[in-house]
Design a protein around this motif. Sequence first.
Motif, PDB file in Angstrom:
ATOM      1  N   HIS A  57       0.854  -1.184   0.000  1.00  0.00           N
ATOM      2  CA  HIS A  57       0.000   0.000   0.000  1.00  0.00           C
ATOM      3  C   HIS A  57       0.893   1.237   0.000  1.00  0.00           C
ATOM      4  CE1 HIS A  57      -2.656   3.029   2.144  1.00  0.00           C
ATOM      5  NE2 HIS A  57      -3.287   2.761   1.017  1.00  0.00           N
ATOM      6  N   LEU A  58       0.771   2.039  -1.040  1.00  0.00           N
ATOM      7  CA  LEU A  58       1.512   3.286  -1.117  1.00  0.00           C
ATOM      8  C   LEU A  58       0.806   4.288  -0.215  1.00  0.00           C
ATOM      9  CD1 LEU A  58       3.833   4.890  -2.310  1.00  0.00           C
ATOM     10  CD2 LEU A  58       2.420   5.313  -4.321  1.00  0.00           C
ATOM     11  N   VAL A  59       1.421   4.583   0.918  1.00  0.00           N
ATOM     12  CA  VAL A  59       0.794   5.395   1.952  1.00  0.00           C
ATOM     13  C   VAL A  59       0.882   6.884   1.621  1.00  0.00           C
ATOM     14  CG1 VAL A  59       0.823   5.949   4.426  1.00  0.00           C
ATOM     15  CG2 VAL A  59       1.345   3.621   3.664  1.00  0.00           C
ATOM     16  N   LEU A  60       2.068   7.345   1.260  1.00  0.00           N
ATOM     17  CA  LEU A  60       2.304   8.766   1.000  1.00  0.00           C
ATOM     18  C   LEU A  60       3.290   8.931  -0.153  1.00  0.00           C
ATOM     19  CD1 LEU A  60       2.963   9.934   4.681  1.00  0.00           C
ATOM     20  CD2 LEU A  60       0.881  10.381   3.373  1.00  0.00           C
ATOM     21  N   LEU A  61       3.085   9.978  -0.937  1.00  0.00           N
ATOM     22  CA  LEU A  61       4.049  10.364  -1.964  1.00  0.00           C
ATOM     23  C   LEU A  61       3.868  11.857  -2.186  1.00  0.00           C
ATOM     24  CD1 LEU A  61       4.989   8.563  -5.226  1.00  0.00           C
ATOM     25  CD2 LEU A  61       4.706  11.030  -5.178  1.00  0.00           C
ATOM     26  N   ALA A  62       4.970  12.599  -2.087  1.00  0.00           N
ATOM     27  CA  ALA A  62       4.914  14.047  -2.303  1.00  0.00           C
ATOM     28  C   ALA A  62       6.204  14.520  -2.955  1.00  0.00           C
ATOM     29  CB  ALA A  62       4.700  14.789  -0.985  1.00  0.00           C
ATOM     30  N   VAL A  63       6.073  15.550  -3.777  1.00  0.00           N
ATOM     31  CA  VAL A  63       7.223  16.202  -4.408  1.00  0.00           C
ATOM     32  C   VAL A  63       7.021  17.710  -4.246  1.00  0.00           C
ATOM     33  CG1 VAL A  63       8.453  16.597  -6.583  1.00  0.00           C
ATOM     34  CG2 VAL A  63       7.527  14.328  -6.072  1.00  0.00           C
ATOM     35  N   ARG A  64       8.090  18.396  -3.905  1.00  0.00           N
ATOM     36  CA  ARG A  64       8.018  19.856  -3.776  1.00  0.00           C
ATOM     37  C   ARG A  64       7.490  20.456  -5.079  1.00  0.00           C
ATOM     38  NH1 ARG A  64      10.398  22.055   0.549  1.00  0.00           N
ATOM     39  NH2 ARG A  64      11.833  20.711   1.714  1.00  0.00           N
ATOM     40  N   PRO A  65       6.632  21.477  -4.986  1.00  0.00           N
ATOM     41  CA  PRO A  65       6.111  22.106  -6.209  1.00  0.00           C
ATOM     42  C   PRO A  65       7.224  22.574  -7.157  1.00  0.00           C
ATOM     43  CG  PRO A  65       4.828  22.822  -4.332  1.00  0.00           C
ATOM     44  CD  PRO A  65       5.985  22.009  -3.778  1.00  0.00           C
ATOM     45  N   SER A  66       8.328  23.043  -6.611  1.00  0.00           N
ATOM     46  CA  SER A  66       9.435  23.520  -7.446  1.00  0.00           C
ATOM     47  C   SER A  66      10.103  22.403  -8.249  1.00  0.00           C
ATOM     48  CB  SER A  66      10.496  24.198  -6.579  1.00  0.00           C
ATOM     49  OG  SER A  66      11.034  23.271  -5.637  1.00  0.00           O
ATOM     50  N   HIS A  67       9.849  21.151  -7.867  1.00  0.00           N
ATOM     51  CA  HIS A  67      10.507  20.017  -8.515  1.00  0.00           C
ATOM     52  C   HIS A  67       9.524  19.078  -9.224  1.00  0.00           C
ATOM     53  CE1 HIS A  67      13.790  21.484  -6.097  1.00  0.00           C
ATOM     54  NE2 HIS A  67      14.603  20.658  -6.725  1.00  0.00           N
ATOM     55  N   ARG A  68       8.275  19.476  -9.307  1.00  0.00           N
ATOM     56  CA  ARG A  68       7.272  18.621  -9.954  1.00  0.00           C
ATOM     57  C   ARG A  68       7.437  18.617 -11.463  1.00  0.00           C
ATOM     58  NH1 ARG A  68       2.243  20.413  -6.103  1.00  0.00           N
ATOM     59  NH2 ARG A  68       3.070  19.358  -4.263  1.00  0.00           N
ATOM     60  N   ARG A  69       6.895  17.559 -12.068  1.00  0.00           N
ATOM     61  CA  ARG A  69       6.902  17.364 -13.520  1.00  0.00           C
ATOM     62  C   ARG A  69       8.317  17.207 -14.058  1.00  0.00           C
ATOM     63  NH1 ARG A  69       2.394  16.855 -15.461  1.00  0.00           N
ATOM     64  NH2 ARG A  69       3.009  17.256 -17.597  1.00  0.00           N
ATOM     65  N   ARG A  70       9.165  16.604 -13.234  1.00  0.00           N
ATOM     66  CA  ARG A  70      10.550  16.344 -13.621  1.00  0.00           C
ATOM     67  C   ARG A  70      10.882  14.859 -13.509  1.00  0.00           C
ATOM     68  NH1 ARG A  70       9.999  21.264 -14.487  1.00  0.00           N
ATOM     69  NH2 ARG A  70      11.440  22.895 -13.931  1.00  0.00           N
ATOM     70  N   GLY A  71       9.862  14.027 -13.209  1.00  0.00           N
ATOM     71  CA  GLY A  71      10.088  12.586 -13.105  1.00  0.00           C
ATOM     72  C   GLY A  71      10.457  12.105 -11.721  1.00  0.00           C
ATOM     73  N   ILE A  72      10.463  12.996 -10.736  1.00  0.00           N
ATOM     74  CA  ILE A  72      10.848  12.601  -9.376  1.00  0.00           C
ATOM     75  C   ILE A  72       9.774  11.722  -8.748  1.00  0.00           C
ATOM     76  CG2 ILE A  72      11.374  13.453  -7.054  1.00  0.00           C
ATOM     77  CD1 ILE A  72      12.588  15.950  -8.516  1.00  0.00           C
ATOM     78  N   GLY A  73       8.513  12.116  -8.849  1.00  0.00           N
ATOM     79  CA  GLY A  73       7.419  11.295  -8.311  1.00  0.00           C
ATOM     80  C   GLY A  73       7.406   9.926  -8.959  1.00  0.00           C
ATOM     81  N   ARG A  74       7.621   9.901 -10.261  1.00  0.00           N
ATOM     82  CA  ARG A  74       7.679   8.623 -10.985  1.00  0.00           C
ATOM     83  C   ARG A  74       8.844   7.771 -10.481  1.00  0.00           C
ATOM     84  NH1 ARG A  74       5.714   6.004 -15.131  1.00  0.00           N
ATOM     85  NH2 ARG A  74       7.042   4.722 -16.442  1.00  0.00           N
TER      86      ARG A  74
END
Length: 170
Positions: A74-91
């Motif tokens: 179960h993936l409980v939490l996942l967050a990326v700073r707004p300044s670093h979003r859409r850069r493949g970090i969450g993926r």
Amino acid sequence: MDFRDIVVEFATPADAPVLSTMTRDWIEAGLDWSYRSARLTRLIGSANHTAVVARDGSRIVGFAIMEFGDERAHLVLLAVRPSHRRRGIGRALGQWLIDSAITAGASSVHVEVRESNPPAQSLYRNLGFEESLRIEGYYQGRENAVRMIRMLRAPTAALPPWAPPPRQRH
């Protein structure tokens, strides 16, 4: 900013205050703050959870925590700073934990996401998740959730051989 220098690695208890603030600001925004530092410290130290962070130098720019059961994760939490979003970090964080779930022998990974968060739903779809149901009032009775699932193997299929996940640079 060179995103190839971002490193995904295990979280430490010392990371809990930063992760807690990120959770409050970007996951639990508009809700009561339930993932405070002490709770995240327990999750980081739990034998049933794996917590990873993405670091840009010494700064944490993203994190994810997964709970492991016998057959499902179960993936409980996942967050990326707004300044670093859409850069493949969450993926990268999500894929690291999915790979860990495969290695651990899980047959599926589950996640809940706010109905009002299409970007997160899109991230999970890109990681191979599919919507399984919607839950009214899931988030403290205030917001609906979309439950998503990624099947990793048939529950009775043979387990893959174990190998530790590689330390990833993004």
